[in-house]
Design an enzyme around this catalytic site. Sequence first.
Site, PDB file in Angstrom:
ATOM      1  N   LYS A  93       1.120   7.514  -2.075  1.00  0.00           N
ATOM      2  CA  LYS A  93      -0.175   8.062  -2.121  1.00  0.00           C
ATOM      3  C   LYS A  93      -0.549   9.377  -2.107  1.00  0.00           C
ATOM      4  CE  LYS A  93      -4.585   6.810  -0.083  1.00  0.00           C
ATOM      5  NZ  LYS A  93      -5.075   5.798   1.082  1.00  0.00           N
TER       6      LYS A  93
ATOM      7  N   CYS B 168      -5.903   3.360  -3.351  1.00  0.00           N
ATOM      8  CA  CYS B 168      -7.075   3.354  -2.718  1.00  0.00           C
ATOM      9  C   CYS B 168      -7.675   4.811  -3.088  1.00  0.00           C
ATOM     10  CB  CYS B 168      -6.956   3.516  -1.192  1.00  0.00           C
ATOM     11  SG  CYS B 168      -8.546   3.030  -0.476  1.00  0.00           S
TER      12      CYS B 168
ATOM     13  N   GLU C 198      -3.848  -2.784  -0.344  1.00  0.00           N
ATOM     14  CA  GLU C 198      -3.083  -1.605   0.398  1.00  0.00           C
ATOM     15  C   GLU C 198      -3.105  -1.977   1.873  1.00  0.00           C
ATOM     16  OE1 GLU C 198      -4.293   2.973   1.495  1.00  0.00           O
ATOM     17  OE2 GLU C 198      -6.007   1.627   1.112  1.00  0.00           O
TER      18      GLU C 198
END
Length: 315
Positions: free
Chosen positions: A140, A181, A66
Site C-alpha cells: 500500500k 483502499c 483488505e
Amino acid sequence: MASAACKPEQARVPPAVPLPTPPLTKFKVGLCQLAVTADKERNIAHARKAIEEAAQKGAQLVLLPEIWNGPYSNSSFPVFAEDIDAGGELSPSTAMLSEVSRRLKITIVGGSISERSGDHLYNTCCVFNTEGKLIAKHRKIHLFDIDIPGKITFQESKTLTPGETPTIVDTEVGRVGIGICYDMRFQELAMLYAARASLSSLRGAHLLCYPGAFNMTTGPLHWELLQRSRATDNQLYVATCSPARDAEAGYVAWGHSTLVGPFGEVLATTEHEEAIIISEIDYSLVEMRRTYLPLQKQRRGDLYQLVDVQRLNSQ
C-alpha cells in the site's frame, strides 16, 4: 489549429504506445466480501471456502478484501503479520492462496494482509496466477491517516511503512493494476496504470483492483464515487472488495464490494453482509467506450503532462 495545439501525445511522458491485447475478451470475476474475526485459522479456512465457491460459480479471477486474515487495527497488524517472502509456515495466508489458485486454475488478487519484512510492516496485496505462483506483490503506497473529530481517527503510519512502487501485472485475465483502499483516492496512480505501455515496462491496464475497507464515515460518501471516478477517468474496469460489516469491531467496514465498467456504470454490487458477487468483464467495451469518447486523443499536452518517473528511468 486548436486541435493541433492539443498535442495529446505529449500529455504523457514517456509517450504512449498501443494498448496490449488481453489474453481473453470475456471472463467472470468473483468478489468475496468476507466476515473477518480475530481467529486467523478460521479466517484462512473461511477465505478458502469462499474462493472455492466463487470458482465453482465460474469465476476465473477472484478478489479478496483488505486485511482479511485478522482485525483491521494498529494493535493487530504486528500480531497477524506474515513473512510473505519466506512463505510456507511463516505465511499461511499466502500459502493457502497459492495452493487454491493452483488447484482451481484461477487467478487470485489476494486482498491484503499485514506483511513483516525485516523491521518493517506493510499492508500488502499478493497476486497469484493459475499455477499458484506469486506474480506480484503490492505494498500500500498511500497510508490511511485520518482525523475527523467526533467521527473517526486512524493512523496506519503508526505501525505500517508505505510501499514505494506502483504495481501492474500481466495475468491470465489481462493486465491488472493493483491499489489498496486509500490508494484509490489518488487518481495519479490510476492514470499511471491506465497509461498505454512503453516498450520497456508494463502499463496499459485493462482492470484496476482495489481491495479496501472504507469506514462508516467515508464509505457512504466516497466508496462508490471514487470507484466510478477512477473507471470514468481512465475508461477501464474497476473492481473493489471489502470486508463484511461487523458493528462490534473496533473498525467498522462499509462493505458494498463492487464492479464498475469503463463508462462508470455499476455492473454489480452488494450490501454490507457477507456475499460472493459473480459478474462478467468484457474488455471489448473498453475500446468501444474509448472510441465513442476519445479522451486519449483529447488530452492537452500543451498545458499539462503526467510524468511516469519509473518508466522514464527504465528507458
